[in-house]
Design a protein around this motif. Sequence first.
Motif, PDB file in Angstrom:
ATOM      1  N   ALA A 173       0.818  -1.216   0.000  1.00  0.00           N
ATOM      2  CA  ALA A 173       0.000   0.000   0.000  1.00  0.00           C
ATOM      3  C   ALA A 173       0.854   1.270   0.000  1.00  0.00           C
ATOM      4  O   ALA A 173       0.491   2.260  -0.638  1.00  0.00           O
ATOM      5  CB  ALA A 173      -0.944  -0.012   1.198  1.00  0.00           C
ATOM      6  N   VAL A 192       1.872   2.178  -3.452  1.00  0.00           N
ATOM      7  CA  VAL A 192       0.725   2.751  -4.178  1.00  0.00           C
ATOM      8  C   VAL A 192       0.622   4.247  -3.865  1.00  0.00           C
ATOM      9  O   VAL A 192       0.468   5.081  -4.759  1.00  0.00           O
ATOM     10  CB  VAL A 192      -0.584   2.024  -3.786  1.00  0.00           C
ATOM     11  CG1 VAL A 192      -1.795   2.722  -4.374  1.00  0.00           C
ATOM     12  CG2 VAL A 192      -0.533   0.563  -4.236  1.00  0.00           C
ATOM     13  N   THR A 193       0.748   4.578  -2.582  1.00  0.00           N
ATOM     14  CA  THR A 193       0.693   5.982  -2.170  1.00  0.00           C
ATOM     15  C   THR A 193       1.850   6.768  -2.788  1.00  0.00           C
ATOM     16  O   THR A 193       1.672   7.903  -3.239  1.00  0.00           O
ATOM     17  CB  THR A 193       0.740   6.071  -0.631  1.00  0.00           C
ATOM     18  OG1 THR A 193      -0.353   5.311  -0.112  1.00  0.00           O
ATOM     19  CG2 THR A 193       0.622   7.499  -0.144  1.00  0.00           C
ATOM     20  N   LEU A 207       3.479   6.186  -5.642  1.00  0.00           N
ATOM     21  CA  LEU A 207       3.249   6.448  -7.069  1.00  0.00           C
ATOM     22  C   LEU A 207       2.211   7.562  -7.235  1.00  0.00           C
ATOM     23  O   LEU A 207       2.379   8.471  -8.043  1.00  0.00           O
ATOM     24  CB  LEU A 207       2.777   5.183  -7.797  1.00  0.00           C
ATOM     25  CG  LEU A 207       2.559   5.371  -9.305  1.00  0.00           C
ATOM     26  CD1 LEU A 207       3.850   5.756 -10.017  1.00  0.00           C
ATOM     27  CD2 LEU A 207       1.977   4.123  -9.961  1.00  0.00           C
ATOM     28  N   ASN A 208       1.141   7.484  -6.447  1.00  0.00           N
ATOM     29  CA  ASN A 208       0.112   8.522  -6.500  1.00  0.00           C
ATOM     30  C   ASN A 208       0.746   9.904  -6.286  1.00  0.00           C
ATOM     31  O   ASN A 208       0.520  10.838  -7.052  1.00  0.00           O
ATOM     32  CB  ASN A 208      -0.937   8.249  -5.415  1.00  0.00           C
ATOM     33  CG  ASN A 208      -2.070   9.258  -5.426  1.00  0.00           C
ATOM     34  OD1 ASN A 208      -2.977   9.192  -6.242  1.00  0.00           O
ATOM     35  ND2 ASN A 208      -2.018  10.231  -4.519  1.00  0.00           N
ATOM     36  N   LEU A 228       3.111  11.036  -9.240  1.00  0.00           N
ATOM     37  CA  LEU A 228       2.361  11.445 -10.430  1.00  0.00           C
ATOM     38  C   LEU A 228       1.626  12.762 -10.170  1.00  0.00           C
ATOM     39  O   LEU A 228       1.515  13.610 -11.054  1.00  0.00           O
ATOM     40  CB  LEU A 228       1.363  10.352 -10.834  1.00  0.00           C
ATOM     41  CG  LEU A 228       1.978   9.027 -11.299  1.00  0.00           C
ATOM     42  CD1 LEU A 228       0.889   7.989 -11.559  1.00  0.00           C
ATOM     43  CD2 LEU A 228       2.835   9.221 -12.551  1.00  0.00           C
ATOM     44  N   LEU A 229       1.142  12.922  -8.930  1.00  0.00           N
ATOM     45  CA  LEU A 229       0.433  14.141  -8.544  1.00  0.00           C
ATOM     46  C   LEU A 229       1.359  15.349  -8.700  1.00  0.00           C
ATOM     47  O   LEU A 229       0.971  16.380  -9.244  1.00  0.00           O
ATOM     48  CB  LEU A 229      -0.016  14.008  -7.083  1.00  0.00           C
ATOM     49  CG  LEU A 229      -1.137  14.911  -6.619  1.00  0.00           C
ATOM     50  CD1 LEU A 229      -2.422  14.616  -7.368  1.00  0.00           C
ATOM     51  CD2 LEU A 229      -1.379  14.722  -5.117  1.00  0.00           C
ATOM     52  N   GLU A 259      -5.663   2.905   1.226  1.00  0.00           N
ATOM     53  CA  GLU A 259      -4.662   3.525   0.339  1.00  0.00           C
ATOM     54  C   GLU A 259      -4.910   3.159  -1.125  1.00  0.00           C
ATOM     55  O   GLU A 259      -4.770   3.997  -2.010  1.00  0.00           O
ATOM     56  CB  GLU A 259      -3.246   3.075   0.722  1.00  0.00           C
ATOM     57  CG  GLU A 259      -2.754   3.609   2.060  1.00  0.00           C
ATOM     58  CD  GLU A 259      -3.300   2.818   3.238  1.00  0.00           C
ATOM     59  OE1 GLU A 259      -3.935   1.757   3.012  1.00  0.00           O
ATOM     60  OE2 GLU A 259      -3.099   3.261   4.380  1.00  0.00           O
ATOM     61  N   ARG A 260      -5.267   1.918  -1.368  1.00  0.00           N
ATOM     62  CA  ARG A 260      -5.484   1.506  -2.761  1.00  0.00           C
ATOM     63  C   ARG A 260      -6.706   2.207  -3.340  1.00  0.00           C
ATOM     64  O   ARG A 260      -6.701   2.644  -4.490  1.00  0.00           O
ATOM     65  CB  ARG A 260      -5.674  -0.012  -2.856  1.00  0.00           C
ATOM     66  CG  ARG A 260      -4.396  -0.780  -2.589  1.00  0.00           C
ATOM     67  CD  ARG A 260      -4.619  -2.296  -2.609  1.00  0.00           C
ATOM     68  NE  ARG A 260      -3.704  -2.954  -1.719  1.00  0.00           N
ATOM     69  CZ  ARG A 260      -2.421  -3.197  -1.989  1.00  0.00           C
ATOM     70  NH1 ARG A 260      -1.923  -2.895  -3.156  1.00  0.00           N
ATOM     71  NH2 ARG A 260      -1.638  -3.763  -1.103  1.00  0.00           N
ATOM     72  N   PHE A 315      -5.990   5.876  -4.413  1.00  0.00           N
ATOM     73  CA  PHE A 315      -5.123   6.175  -5.554  1.00  0.00           C
ATOM     74  C   PHE A 315      -5.890   6.950  -6.625  1.00  0.00           C
ATOM     75  O   PHE A 315      -6.953   6.520  -7.056  1.00  0.00           O
ATOM     76  CB  PHE A 315      -4.568   4.880  -6.159  1.00  0.00           C
ATOM     77  CG  PHE A 315      -3.531   5.122  -7.225  1.00  0.00           C
ATOM     78  CD1 PHE A 315      -2.182   5.094  -6.926  1.00  0.00           C
ATOM     79  CD2 PHE A 315      -3.906   5.410  -8.529  1.00  0.00           C
ATOM     80  CE1 PHE A 315      -1.225   5.331  -7.904  1.00  0.00           C
ATOM     81  CE2 PHE A 315      -2.951   5.652  -9.518  1.00  0.00           C
ATOM     82  CZ  PHE A 315      -1.605   5.607  -9.195  1.00  0.00           C
ATOM     83  N   TRP A 334      -7.281  13.236  -9.300  1.00  0.00           N
ATOM     84  CA  TRP A 334      -7.708  13.369 -10.694  1.00  0.00           C
ATOM     85  C   TRP A 334      -9.212  13.159 -10.832  1.00  0.00           C
ATOM     86  O   TRP A 334      -9.877  13.857 -11.570  1.00  0.00           O
ATOM     87  CB  TRP A 334      -6.959  12.369 -11.583  1.00  0.00           C
ATOM     88  CG  TRP A 334      -5.524  12.689 -11.770  1.00  0.00           C
ATOM     89  CD1 TRP A 334      -4.972  13.478 -12.737  1.00  0.00           C
ATOM     90  CD2 TRP A 334      -4.421  12.240 -10.960  1.00  0.00           C
ATOM     91  NE1 TRP A 334      -3.612  13.553 -12.581  1.00  0.00           N
ATOM     92  CE2 TRP A 334      -3.242  12.800 -11.500  1.00  0.00           C
ATOM     93  CE3 TRP A 334      -4.313  11.430  -9.832  1.00  0.00           C
ATOM     94  CZ2 TRP A 334      -1.980  12.581 -10.964  1.00  0.00           C
ATOM     95  CZ3 TRP A 334      -3.057  11.201  -9.288  1.00  0.00           C
ATOM     96  CH2 TRP A 334      -1.914  11.770  -9.848  1.00  0.00           C
TER      97      TRP A 334
END
Lengths: 375, 375
Positions: A57, A60-61, A63-64, A67-68, B89-90, B93, B97
């Motif tokens: 998890a 995942v955070t 990468l978010n 990208l943000l 968290e998932r 994501f 956006w």
Amino acid sequence: MKFLHTADWHLGKVVNGVSMLVEQQYILKQIAQIAKEEQVDGIIIAGDLYDRSVPPADAVTLLNDALLELNVTFGKAVFAISGNHDSAERVNFGSAWYEKNGLHIQGTIDAIFSPIEWNGAQVWLVPYHEPAQVRAALEDKSVRSFEDAMQAVTAKIRTEWDSDKAQILVGHAFVAGGIPSDSERQLAIGNVDRVSTNCFDGFDYVALGHLHHPHAIHHPSIFYAGSPLKYSFSEAKDKKSVRIVRMNGKKLVEVREHLLEPLHDLRIIEGYLADLVSSVVPGNEDFLQINLLDEGALIDPIGQLRAFYPNVLHLERMQEKLTEGQFERFEDVVKKDDLELFGQFFEYVSGKAISERQVALMREAMNRVKGAMEQ
Amino acid sequence: MKFLHTADWHLGKVVNGVSMLVEQQYILKQIAQIAKEEQVDGIIIAGDLYDRSVPPADAVTLLNDALLELNVTFGKAVFAISGNHDSAERVNFGSAWYEKNGLHIQGTIDAIFSPIEWNGAQVWLVPYHEPAQVRAALEDKSVRSFEDAMQAVTAKIRTEWDSDKAQILVGHAFVAGGIPSDSERQLAIGNVDRVSTNCFDGFDYVALGHLHHPHAIHHPSIFYAGSPLKYSFSEAKDKKSVRIVRMNGKKLVEVREHLLEPLHDLRIIEGYLADLVSSVVPGNEDFLQINLLDEGALIDPIGQLRAFYPNVLHLERMQEKLTEGQFERFEDVVKKDDLELFGQFFEYVSGKAISERQVALMREAMNRVKGAMEQ
């Protein structure tokens, strides 16, 4: 037009039991800073965003957040595809919303023939794919190998592109002749995973991911960005970077490496135990393989070394290697791929050489097992 | 202002070994159609989007497609939160956006006090949370129970809301007095997971998820939508629905159930084996628990039944139940919760009744184990 090309982030990766998340967070901040300072128009991330199909998890955070920053805070276009380590479907979730903001994430191959029109260029996102997927998508039974699949995909792209515009392909594949490291996962058993450079004839810039060395191949228009961090000791001598690319129409004006500075380096050092533990040296917190030159028995060498080098990941005894007769043969074994090893074993057991048909059968069986294991 | 309230989709759920994915795809299409025909302004999905923190890839694709239809194709606002089955968290994501397009997905509790201004209302998204998370977020050590946490959250919301506007809270919690089914996962051992209805005083509509019965509670402003499908035989007699809600300013004008028609029903039938396998009856492909009234031995009853009822999920022998003396005691055991059972066991072994302090210790230990198992 100017863009940044990176790949193989492998977020959530664990190297020799140690999570790379803090290192990855640090290097992604640096990449974002470079994108900002270089005033690039966009960022390409050529696959293997995550290290596995179900990442932890916190990856995942991460990468978010990365990208943000690139897409929302800095307002830059981002082009990302899934690699062989990613789950195509999971990466694809939400694409329809992201693209409204110039974040183009392609996980599955559904939209492979819909280019993104961008600054006078056409960008084709070709995520990692297996031959069977392309065979099904194109309804072309002649597609049997990775080479066939990439040839079929790019041939179809050529019939659809606007040849007046710059053609950029983002892909995740093993180009024949490319130099692998120890941190990629084999796409298939027995070197059938290779695609030839002529798959990409006519493209003005091919932004690849998969191989982790930044100079895995040398070609005027095909480039691997390499991983942003060293993920194995076979990469110890690499200088990791992102590529800064400038184009003028279809012309490639500049392809430059912008070097990255990791929070902690990953290095191989060697010496005698007594010398190594005599004082704290700069870089002692780097991720280390330590090659010990001492002969004979040592008392808890890893324990002694950890006190000075907290991130020792691997210890090698050089003397043992040099004196043991088995060593060279073992090295030879390690260099062979699974099919070669099986061939050797087959010959040893049956007394005759393995036939081409038998190799093909074994390859298929191994790939099936491998495929099943990855699901 | 008009909206649709649903919850507990549990995408990817497997009931007695059978995947519900096709059923779920069917029912989500129906929900989208209802949203369109009812011309609602928005859709609320009150948690448990998925059945587990790492859902299968096809469940991910299904959620993507359902949200795409509601939010992009039909252009409707969507408000979704994570439930106790989801990974916060998932689920989170990409939220940054999505919200640009009116798709508001709140997985974590970071933004719990930032309402969404919508058609003259304020919508507060309160994802499922454990007491410790709220204790940390509010830096309030007095928060120890689920009740404390919800009271603290809603008290803070009341200090921040614009009381002239309609106040809508979307939550995922077990309201005390609510009737559970067999398909929710307990939030904690021993009924400490309950929150009282007065947590929600002052809100004009409270859209809840967690309990799967559509009438789990009766309250003028607090509603469970219930799951869109029956996920256990304890729900066999439910009529599943979505709620259609109309408000005029702060006034609740209408709260109506719009019934759903599943692709296959989930029912309990009973009879003698010979009668049941004499002819094919309508609904024979439903998901069935079959209660057999026959006495004595039967040859492969499940095999015989499957030929006529391909989706038999469970078989009960009624006569065995009625004739075996143990049965009633077993039924009593099943009804007890883990702490009660432990208390009984403790008394049996030690000869004295368990104390309140011992119950509290055991509850804490059980919750820790439960927490660790879910990670």
